[in-house]
Design a protein around this motif. Sequence first.
Motif, PDB file in Angstrom:
ATOM      1  N   GLY A  23     -10.092   6.125   4.818  1.00 31.60           N
ATOM      2  CA  GLY A  23      -8.790   5.467   5.083  1.00 31.60           C
ATOM      3  C   GLY A  23      -8.547   5.463   6.498  1.00 31.60           C
ATOM      4  N   GLN A  24      -9.397   5.704   7.180  1.00 28.55           N
ATOM      5  CA  GLN A  24      -9.539   5.039   8.803  1.00 28.55           C
ATOM      6  C   GLN A  24      -9.343   3.545   9.155  1.00 28.55           C
ATOM      7  N   LEU A  25      -8.291   3.436   9.863  1.00 28.54           N
ATOM      8  CA  LEU A  25      -8.637   1.867  10.462  1.00 28.54           C
ATOM      9  C   LEU A  25      -9.434   1.258  10.990  1.00 28.54           C
ATOM     10  N   GLU A  26     -10.730   0.097  11.200  1.00 23.85           N
ATOM     11  CA  GLU A  26     -11.713   0.502  11.821  1.00 23.85           C
ATOM     12  C   GLU A  26     -11.519  -1.647  12.436  1.00 23.85           C
TER      13      GLU A  26
ATOM     14  N   PRO B 224       0.637  -0.500   0.521  1.00 21.49           N
ATOM     15  CA  PRO B 224       0.520   0.402   0.468  1.00 21.49           C
ATOM     16  C   PRO B 224       0.635   1.198  -0.069  1.00 21.49           C
ATOM     17  N   VAL B 225       0.245   2.652  -1.017  1.00 22.70           N
ATOM     18  CA  VAL B 225       0.880   3.517  -0.949  1.00 22.70           C
ATOM     19  C   VAL B 225       1.491   3.827   0.886  1.00 22.70           C
ATOM     20  N   SER B 226       0.012   4.100   1.357  1.00 23.46           N
ATOM     21  CA  SER B 226       0.371   4.928   2.973  1.00 23.46           C
ATOM     22  C   SER B 226       1.737   4.013   3.378  1.00 23.46           C
TER      23      SER B 226
ATOM     24  N   LEU C 194       4.242   2.563   1.762  1.00 25.48           N
ATOM     25  CA  LEU C 194       5.186   2.801   0.762  1.00 25.48           C
ATOM     26  C   LEU C 194       6.276   3.823   1.112  1.00 25.48           C
ATOM     27  N   SER C 195       4.950   5.133   2.045  1.00 27.30           N
ATOM     28  CA  SER C 195       5.704   6.685   2.106  1.00 27.30           C
ATOM     29  C   SER C 195       5.791   6.298   3.131  1.00 27.30           C
ATOM     30  N   LYS C 196       5.653   5.356   4.080  1.00 19.97           N
ATOM     31  CA  LYS C 196       6.330   6.225   5.284  1.00 19.97           C
ATOM     32  C   LYS C 196       8.179   5.554   5.496  1.00 19.97           C
ATOM     33  N   GLU C 197       8.860   6.021   6.596  1.00 20.20           N
ATOM     34  CA  GLU C 197      10.342   5.743   6.821  1.00 20.20           C
ATOM     35  C   GLU C 197       9.950   4.077   7.416  1.00 20.20           C
ATOM     36  N   GLY C 198      10.404   3.481   7.236  1.00 16.77           N
ATOM     37  CA  GLY C 198      10.909   2.160   8.475  1.00 16.77           C
ATOM     38  C   GLY C 198       9.843   1.052   7.970  1.00 16.77           C
ATOM     39  N   ILE C 199       9.180   1.049   6.977  1.00 15.63           N
ATOM     40  CA  ILE C 199       7.679   0.055   7.197  1.00 15.63           C
ATOM     41  C   ILE C 199       8.582  -0.825   6.509  1.00 15.63           C
ATOM     42  N   PHE C 200       8.631  -2.406   6.933  1.00 18.63           N
ATOM     43  CA  PHE C 200       8.859  -3.187   6.397  1.00 18.63           C
ATOM     44  C   PHE C 200       7.892  -4.589   6.173  1.00 18.63           C
ATOM     45  N   ASN C 201       6.951  -3.674   7.154  1.00 16.41           N
ATOM     46  CA  ASN C 201       5.904  -5.724   7.483  1.00 16.41           C
ATOM     47  C   ASN C 201       4.472  -5.416   6.832  1.00 16.41           C
ATOM     48  N   ARG C 202       3.942  -6.319   6.094  1.00 15.88           N
ATOM     49  CA  ARG C 202       2.883  -6.151   6.253  1.00 15.88           C
ATOM     50  C   ARG C 202       2.220  -7.215   7.437  1.00 15.88           C
ATOM     51  N   LEU C 203       0.811  -5.779   8.348  1.00 10.02           N
ATOM     52  CA  LEU C 203       0.315  -7.153   9.290  1.00 10.02           C
ATOM     53  C   LEU C 203      -0.991  -7.048   9.334  1.00 10.02           C
ATOM     54  N   ILE C 204      -1.780  -8.050   9.627  1.00 13.57           N
ATOM     55  CA  ILE C 204      -3.589  -7.975   9.045  1.00 13.57           C
ATOM     56  C   ILE C 204      -4.479  -8.375  10.501  1.00 13.57           C
ATOM     57  N   LEU C 205      -4.924  -7.721  11.433  1.00 13.10           N
ATOM     58  CA  LEU C 205      -5.421  -8.192  12.533  1.00 13.10           C
ATOM     59  C   LEU C 205      -6.910  -8.595  11.867  1.00 13.10           C
TER      60      LEU C 205
ATOM     61  N   LEU D 107       8.593   0.882  -8.591  1.00 12.28           N
ATOM     62  CA  LEU D 107       8.505   2.335  -7.592  1.00 12.28           C
ATOM     63  C   LEU D 107       7.708   3.110  -8.191  1.00 12.28           C
ATOM     64  N   ASP D 108       8.221   3.706  -8.865  1.00 15.11           N
ATOM     65  CA  ASP D 108       7.547   4.617 -10.327  1.00 15.11           C
ATOM     66  C   ASP D 108       6.323   4.286 -10.271  1.00 15.11           C
ATOM     67  N   LYS D 109       5.778   3.272 -10.539  1.00 14.31           N
ATOM     68  CA  LYS D 109       4.515   3.173 -10.475  1.00 14.31           C
ATOM     69  C   LYS D 109       3.409   3.330  -9.803  1.00 14.31           C
ATOM     70  N   LYS D 110       4.201   3.061  -8.149  1.00 14.48           N
ATOM     71  CA  LYS D 110       3.574   3.256  -7.128  1.00 14.48           C
ATOM     72  C   LYS D 110       3.744   4.134  -6.695  1.00 14.48           C
ATOM     73  N   LEU D 111       4.433   5.234  -6.362  1.00  8.12           N
ATOM     74  CA  LEU D 111       4.529   6.023  -6.316  1.00  8.12           C
ATOM     75  C   LEU D 111       4.718   7.693  -7.438  1.00  8.12           C
ATOM     76  N   LYS D 112       5.755   7.757  -8.319  1.00  6.70           N
ATOM     77  CA  LYS D 112       5.597   9.102  -9.345  1.00  6.70           C
ATOM     78  C   LYS D 112       4.330   8.708  -9.633  1.00  6.70           C
ATOM     79  N   ALA D 113       3.436   8.262 -10.322  1.00  7.53           N
ATOM     80  CA  ALA D 113       2.367   7.822 -10.702  1.00  7.53           C
ATOM     81  C   ALA D 113       0.882   8.729  -9.885  1.00  7.53           C
ATOM     82  N   GLN D 114       1.793   8.795  -8.883  1.00 11.71           N
ATOM     83  CA  GLN D 114       0.021   9.019  -7.378  1.00 11.71           C
ATOM     84  C   GLN D 114       0.663  10.643  -7.085  1.00 11.71           C
ATOM     85  N   VAL D 115       2.107  11.341  -7.819  1.00 12.19           N
ATOM     86  CA  VAL D 115       1.822  12.264  -8.086  1.00 12.19           C
ATOM     87  C   VAL D 115       0.996  13.306  -8.810  1.00 12.19           C
ATOM     88  N   LYS D 116       0.441  14.524  -8.534  1.00 12.65           N
ATOM     89  CA  LYS D 116      -0.334  15.166  -9.427  1.00 12.65           C
ATOM     90  C   LYS D 116       0.624  16.949  -9.322  1.00 12.65           C
TER      91      LYS D 116
END
Length: 621
Positions: free
Chosen positions: A117-120, A93-95, A97-108, A310-319
């Motif tokens: 976009g809020q976690l519930e 997720p871009v959320s 990918l765009s943060k420093e130091g996030i390495f892992n996927r977590l699903i509760l 990375l371009d597809k994930k982040l650069k493509a999102q830049v307006k």
Amino acid sequence: MMVNNAAFILSLQNETKNPMSTELRLHGQINKQIEYFATAAGCRTAHHHFFQAVDQNLRFFAPGSEIILSPTGIQQTGTGGTFCEYMFGVDQPVSDLSKEGIFNRLILLGAGYNQTGQLEINEQNHSEQSYKDVFLKGHAINNYFFFISGLKQPTHRQIQEKILRCLGRILKRTANLNRRDDSNLAELLLAQLPENCTIYLVRLSQTNHHHFQKEFQTLYYRNRSISKNTHAALQGLADNLGLDPYQQERICVDVMYQHRDNYQIIDDYKKVLVECYQQGDINRQQHARLTRLKALAMRNEIPSSLLEALDKKLKAQVKSTAQEPEYTAIARDILHDLLLRQGISHKDTIQLLFAKQQARRNHDHSFEKLLLETGQLFDEQIRDGAQLSLLEDFSTIITLFDRYDSTSTNISQIAFMESYCPTEELLQNLLTSRQEFNNLVRGLFDKLFFVDIIHNHYLGRFGRQKLVCLRKGLEEVAAGIVTVKRLAAELKVIDAREKLYGIVLNHAKDHIRTRYSRYNTHSEQDELYAELNDELLIRGIINKPLDPQLFQTVIHDIKKEALYLRQLLPEIIANNNIALRHDFFANSGLDHFYIEELEREYFTLNQLSLEHLRKLRAGAI
């Protein structure tokens, strides 16, 4: 089936730390491809029995929670969830990918994002997945499932919220998760939980995927590239192991990213893209940094697919807040006019090619989006009755653009990649492209592919020699003066000279550093030359005496390097003297990439701020 193959271990933890703390581990196979590693750690009275074999299923349980491994999939009920390392280039997720130091996927269990976009977290406490989905949606090799007992919150939602508060950060940010011992991981997580809690971990490992990963890593790390023969062998291995193409690709991409010479450049590129994503556009300095890193990636033979992901994930999102570039506007007008009349003129085609050149130079993916939109528009027009010649004209443009991309990539590889020597087949393709482009207008090939790159200040001395040789050679082959075979041989000579220069430079610096060799006077240089000559001959690196001129070039470069690191760079840093840095770059004759690597090493060794170095390079101080 699974319990018979299992190994069971009881491990008493350090009693001075926690007299009631124990760890239980169970390891076995679900089938020939999937292993499980189960760990229970915490209060020993709470988990002295934590698994049960029922028919073909293996059940791990605690009050209110369980994980069931069946022959076909996994079921989970109660608390906890699943986590794994993100693989590079997959759907992160871009959320995150765009943060420093996030390495892992977590699903509760029961957790999800709402429309804002809020976690519930709801009361849903059950999930089922096939093993195929586990390794497809998560990590291709290792995935963790977990639950917690001992939390006293009254509802499922409140328990999950407590788990998220206690473990969320560490589960998302623990680096090198797949290299960590499960026992240490359980201890690390248990330390974040309230007393009297027990954590249950089940790691599923895909052994066929792991086998392919290790084999690919061994072969890729050997030369940081994969030859055609090696690729064929790897494909045969993948077929024998039953890997589907997608899993094969994501494993290969992830291994290439993890290489120490790749990830630093890629992570720097990612940081710039994250800055752009957060501010919403790309400024001139950021564009310059991205361009430099792209060129450095090519020079280091980093696969373009890593940066494109990375371009597809982040650069493509830049307006971008800037107006549409002039070259895109020109291309849009030409393509729009194509709808109103039949055919496209040579002049329009040439304008489109120069627009394509500008877009590629700026790494502007919006240009490709324009082409996609135009193609869809043309399809609609033809469906509504427009002539088929419209599609033929557009297909001609796209084919020419594809030829431009492949030609530009090949020439850039020759120019920027060390130890890259083109084959006769590739040179023949370049010759064909030269003819195609020059058929539009004489000299177009040279303007599209040589004029810009020959003035690129990141072009090294050997890359420049190769380009000059290639440029002249293609002309002479086209005129019938030399053959493609002769041109390939001339480029090989330059390539061999480049390799030997690098070897002599590294050995000379090693002698100077470790044997305290001196090189200032003629006698000292003669002594160093004799040492290097003997060593390289004995080791079979050269089969004739070392070229004295090449040795002198190396000595001069070492002197320039020493001057820069000992005198000029400290002054540049102390006084923010950008002009002095630019003057050295312009007049030293050393490759820009090489100087920048020396700067990075100097800043790291002296524990100086890399942000200061970035500003020096950007001329922003």
